[in-house]
Design a protein around this motif. Structure first.
Motif, PDB file in Angstrom:
ATOM      1  N   ARG A   1       0.849  -1.192   0.000  1.00 11.92           N
ATOM      2  CA  ARG A   1       0.000   0.000   0.000  1.00 11.92           C
ATOM      3  C   ARG A   1       0.884   1.241   0.000  1.00 11.92           C
ATOM      4  O   ARG A   1       1.973   1.238   0.597  1.00 11.92           O
TER       5      ARG A   1
ATOM      6  N   GLY B   1      -2.702   7.846  -6.274  1.00 12.24           N
ATOM      7  CA  GLY B   1      -3.643   6.863  -6.796  1.00 12.24           C
ATOM      8  C   GLY B   1      -3.610   6.770  -8.312  1.00 12.24           C
ATOM      9  O   GLY B   1      -2.836   7.460  -8.983  1.00 12.24           O
TER      10      GLY B   1
ATOM     11  N   SER C   1      -7.439   1.265  -6.126  1.00  9.14           N
ATOM     12  CA  SER C   1      -6.854   2.604  -6.106  1.00  9.14           C
ATOM     13  C   SER C   1      -7.959   3.645  -6.183  1.00  9.14           C
ATOM     14  O   SER C   1      -8.875   3.536  -7.003  1.00  9.14           O
TER      15      SER C   1
ATOM     16  N   THR D   1      -2.757   3.724  -3.460  1.00  7.88           N
ATOM     17  CA  THR D   1      -3.043   2.469  -4.161  1.00  7.88           C
ATOM     18  C   THR D   1      -2.702   1.293  -3.256  1.00  7.88           C
ATOM     19  O   THR D   1      -1.732   1.334  -2.498  1.00  7.88           O
ATOM     20  N   GLU D   2      -3.506   0.255  -3.346  1.00 13.34           N
ATOM     21  CA  GLU D   2      -3.254  -0.967  -2.565  1.00 13.34           C
ATOM     22  C   GLU D   2      -3.283  -2.170  -3.510  1.00 13.34           C
ATOM     23  O   GLU D   2      -4.228  -2.344  -4.277  1.00 13.34           O
TER      24      GLU D   2
END
Length: 409
Positions: free
Chosen positions: A343, A348, A384, A390-391
């Motif tokens: 993460r 993003g 995201s 974002t992950e």
């Protein structure tokens, strides 16, 4: 990672040739047994004995000829058929008229079908039809008139041999199709692996040279422009790839040949490796690593690929979120899977950007991350939200651990 090429030879014909070999021997013994049990019905047993001596020697001496399609030449098939036809035509000369009227067997009996079946396996249904015709004519000549049982036997041999020949042709076509499909799959996997490796090394360097050259200006800007052009060309080549023509054996005895590319090295490892050791180098001032206290064991190849996917995700963080972005790596050892979450606190990813990037040949997520996890039987989920980071969640099924343990035995 070292590679090795495994060549798999597939042939659906080999079992048929083995069955034909056994059939010829058994029917030879059967024909001799019929002669012995009905010896009194022979007017000229000496001729029959001489023929059976030739038949036994011929059958046993030519066993290597019916091992595969290469050894079974046209010359051998012709001679083998002549042996069968000679035995059929000799029958009226050595048996009594009563033997013929009672529909007694010919000298070679059902051994004759072996000659016809050899034609069918070698050349398909057309060859089978060709070989069945003289056998049918010889049986009608031996009987002297088209009796019901003779016609029945002739048609049975004709239909059976043609059917087997047709099945062989269909099997050969299916075998070639399967060989082509397997090689395309192997080539595709190798292309995807190369794409991941190139993205993780060459493409990243070219992209960095392009950015730095644009910032520095002057001659460096021209060098950056050239690096950008080469990056685009290399991305295009990697994304399209080349699939080699399937190698089909020229020797029909070997069947279709499929070339499969295996990742070497993993099968010679000592056993499962601790994923934590491979992820530890990623920990830095702006990258926080959270992991279990106990070892997280995976098969060597699976652990390396998962670590490489994590590295690709961190490369994306540095490239798209900037050097000052923070990232967190969380490792979870679940009962049925190993889950690694990466993460970041970057800006993003805009909606539709990933699909657009993949269309442009930028395979960082498609190949370096998702492709790696797909090859391991797992998956990669990316979430995201613009402005919220974002992950990326990477999941590898726990069966990879069992494979690693099995490899230690």
């Amino acid at each position: 990672m070292p590679k090795r090429e495994r060549v798999m030879s597939m042939s659906v014909e080999l079992p048929l040739w083995r069955a034909l070999t056994a059939y010829r021997v058994l029917t030879m013994l059967y024909a001799v047994g019929l002669f012995v049990t009905s010896y009194d019905s022979y007017d000229r047993p000496g001729i029959a004995v001489a023929y059976f001596a030739v038949l036994c020697v011929w059958t046993l001496a030519t066993l290597p000829r019916v091992q595969n399609a290469t050894a079974c030449t046209k010359r051998f098939l012709t001679a083998d058929l002549l042996v069968a036809l000679t035995g059929i035509l000799l029958t009226p000369l050595v048996v009594s008229d009563q033997h013929i009227q009672e529909s007694g067997p010919t000298l070679p009996s059902i051994w004759t079908a072996g000659s016809v079946l050899a034609f069918a396996i070698k050349g398909g249904w057309r060859w089978a039809a060709f070989a069945s015709t003289p056998v049918a004519a010889a049986n009608l000549i031996e009987r002297g008139h088209p009796a019901r049982d003779t016609v029945h036997n002739v048609i049975l041999v004709w239909v059976a041999s043609i059917a087997i020949g047709y099945v062989v042709e269909v099997a050969r076509a299916s075998e070639r199709t399967l060989a082509r499909a397997l090689e395309i799959e192997a080539a595709t996997r190798e292309r995807e692996r190369l794409a991941r490796d190139i993205h993780d090394s060459v493409l990243q360097v070219l992209a960095m040279v392009q950015r730095r050259g644009a910032v520095i200006g002057g001659e460096a800007a021209e060098l950056g422009r050239m690096a950008g052009e080469q990056e685009v060309a290399l991305r295009t080549l990697v994304s399209r790839g080349l699939v080699p023509v399937s190698r089909v054996s020229r020797d029909a005895a070997e069947g279709a040949v499929v070339v499969a590319v295996d990742e070497g090295g993993s099968e010679h490892e000592d056993g499962p490796v601790d994923l934590r050791a491979l992820l530890a180098p990623f920990a830095a001032a702006r990258v926080n690593l959270a992991e279990p206290g106990a070892p997280v064991l995976l098969a060597p190849a699976a652990a390396r690929e998962l670590a490489a996917a994590v590295g690709a995700a961190l490369d994306n963080v540095r490239e798209h979120a900037g050097e000052q972005a923070r990232a967190w790596i969380l490792v979870e050892d679940e009962p049925d899977a190993v889950i690694v979450t990466v993460r970041d606190d970057g800006p993003g990813i805009a909606a539709g950007r990933l699909a657009q990037a993949e269309g442009e040949g930028r395979l960082g997520v498609a190949q370096s991350i998702r492709g790696r996890l797909r090859d391991l039987g797992g998956g990669a989920e990316l979430v995201s939200t613009p402005g919220q980071g974002t992950e990326v969640e990477l999941t590898v099924p726990k069966q990879q651990v069992e494979r690693g343990k099995a490899g230690t035995g």
